[in-house]
Write an enzyme that holds these catalytic residues in place. Structure first.
Site, PDB file in Angstrom:
ATOM      1  N   ARG A 103       0.881  -1.179   0.000  1.00 14.68           N
ATOM      2  CA  ARG A 103       0.000   0.000   0.000  1.00 14.68           C
ATOM      3  C   ARG A 103       0.915   1.225   0.000  1.00 14.68           C
ATOM      4  NH1 ARG A 103      -5.300   1.668   1.558  1.00 14.68           N
ATOM      5  NH2 ARG A 103      -5.296   3.676   2.622  1.00 14.68           N
ATOM      6  N   HIS A 130      -6.664   1.230  -7.168  1.00 18.16           N
ATOM      7  CA  HIS A 130      -7.066   0.541  -5.935  1.00 18.16           C
ATOM      8  C   HIS A 130      -7.903  -0.674  -6.338  1.00 18.16           C
ATOM      9  CE1 HIS A 130      -7.670  -0.136  -1.829  1.00 18.16           C
ATOM     10  NE2 HIS A 130      -8.230   1.001  -1.439  1.00 18.16           N
ATOM     11  N   GLN A 133     -10.186  -2.687  -3.747  1.00 24.56           N
ATOM     12  CA  GLN A 133     -11.374  -1.943  -3.359  1.00 24.56           C
ATOM     13  C   GLN A 133     -12.441  -2.013  -4.449  1.00 24.56           C
ATOM     14  OE1 GLN A 133     -12.042   0.022  -0.347  1.00 24.56           O
ATOM     15  NE2 GLN A 133     -14.027  -0.355  -1.283  1.00 24.56           N
ATOM     16  N   ASP A 218     -16.023   9.354  -2.555  1.00 27.30           N
ATOM     17  CA  ASP A 218     -14.773   9.139  -1.820  1.00 27.30           C
ATOM     18  C   ASP A 218     -14.303  10.510  -1.367  1.00 27.30           C
ATOM     19  OD1 ASP A 218     -12.445   8.070  -0.773  1.00 27.30           O
ATOM     20  OD2 ASP A 218     -11.494   7.697  -2.716  1.00 27.30           O
ATOM     21  N   CYS A 258     -15.895   4.025  -0.012  1.00 27.83           N
ATOM     22  CA  CYS A 258     -14.799   3.120   0.354  1.00 27.83           C
ATOM     23  C   CYS A 258     -14.260   3.370   1.757  1.00 27.83           C
ATOM     24  CB  CYS A 258     -13.675   3.208  -0.676  1.00 27.83           C
ATOM     25  SG  CYS A 258     -13.046   4.875  -0.952  1.00 27.83           S
ATOM     26  N   ARG A 286     -14.111  -6.445   1.405  1.00 25.78           N
ATOM     27  CA  ARG A 286     -12.657  -6.374   1.237  1.00 25.78           C
ATOM     28  C   ARG A 286     -12.025  -7.666   1.758  1.00 25.78           C
ATOM     29  NH1 ARG A 286      -9.879  -1.534   1.168  1.00 25.78           N
ATOM     30  NH2 ARG A 286      -8.052  -2.889   0.978  1.00 25.78           N
TER      31      ARG A 286
END
Length: 304
Positions: A103, A130, A133, A218, A258, A286
């Site tokens: 990440r 991502h 996600q 987001d 998210c 997830r």
């Protein structure tokens, strides 16, 4: 066989659909308490240049569910690009562990890890994409509506890494993606021109949500953009996801986020709470998607 999971652009629609099928089936097996320990004795190295709640907990829990183990590594411990070259980090960890999750800010870092590590590498977020996600998101939509074909996601906000990955997932899985954003915040990727009618940009958020099955948002200010915070707040005036905006969407439309959500900025408390059960399903997925992904990459040799 594809042994890394770095960008959804690397996969066909059939491959992504297979991953969703497996994740949904494995979720049912997990809920029945019958999930086998297929990664017993295996270790996942988790590299965090950016902190996260859901990413760490979901990947670590996934390894535990499969009988494996996870090691949490921070920038302070490995010195990405400063204390040690990326290719050296990749080759060393590849000798010590059975998989790598990263990440990071730089997408190139994860791509380099994938080239040099002799074990699977999973992108858990970069500034470019991502993918985990996005797959948890479409998994949630499929479970909620019973299918994906022809469904539309309207993303209200910045053309960021989440929006980019969702646009790719939609194109490959027979869905539509609408980005509702202020001028200057559109996605700029050349490959989007190949998506045809499955991808479009609207600068009027009310118009953008009129055909949405899912309205997504987001944060307007991602990690690393803190110096742009006040400018972005001004620029995104009128793009808040609230109940007034949802009044222009079909009644069956759901909200996804998210997380973390900055209540009162990109989304109101009222809108978030009205759809929080579905957002919790999204967060939980997830775990379920990533657990299946790790099992296939680390236990079965890759994605056919």
């Amino acid at each position: 066989m594809i042994t890394n999971f770095i960008s959804l652009l690397d996969f066909t629609g059939d491959q992504l659909a297979m991953l969703l099928d497996r994740a949904i089936a494995d979720k049912a097996i997990w809920r029945a308490g019958q999930l086998p320990h297929t990664l017993s004795g295996k270790t996942l190295a988790m590299i965090f240049e950016k902190p996260s709640l859901r990413t760490r907990v979901s990947f670590e829990t996934a390894m535990n569910d499969l009988g494996g183990h996870a090691i949490h590594l921070t920038q302070a411990e490995i010195g990405i690009g400063s204390r040690e070259a990326v290719q050296d980090i990749a080759r060393v960890i590849g000798r010590l562990c059975d998989g790598i999750m990263a990440r990071t800010f730089s997408h190139q870092f994860v791509e380099t890890m994938g080239r040099y590590a002799d074990v699977p590498v999973v992108n858990a977020l970069t500034d470019f994409s991502h993918p985990c996600q996005a797959m948890a998101d479409v998994m949630t939509i499929r479970e909620h509506f019973g299918g994906l074909a022809g469904k539309t996601i309207t993303f209200v906000g910045d053309g960021n890494n989440v929006a980019r990955s969702l646009s790719v997932a939609c194109h490959k899985l027979g869905m539509n993606f609408i980005l509702a954003c202020p001028r200057g915040y559109e996605l700029q990727d050349p490959f989007l021109a190949e998506f045809g009618p499955s991808y479009r940009v609207e600068h009027d958020p009310q118009l953008a949500v009129t055909s949405a099955d899912c309205v997504y948002t987001d944060t307007w200010v991602s990690m690393g953009q803190e110096d742009e915070k006040e400018k972005r707040r001004r620029d995104f005036t009128g793009y808040q996801l609230n109940m007034d905006l949802m009044a222009h969407a079909p009644k069956h439309a759901i909200i996804l986020h998210c997380l973390p959500a900055y209540r009162g900025f990109e989304i109101t408390d009222e809108a978030l709470e009205a759809h929080f059960e579905t957002i919790l399903d999204e967060a939980e997925n997830r775990l379920h998607f990533q657990r299946t992904l790790l099992n296939i990459l680390m236990g079965e040799g890759g994605i056919p």
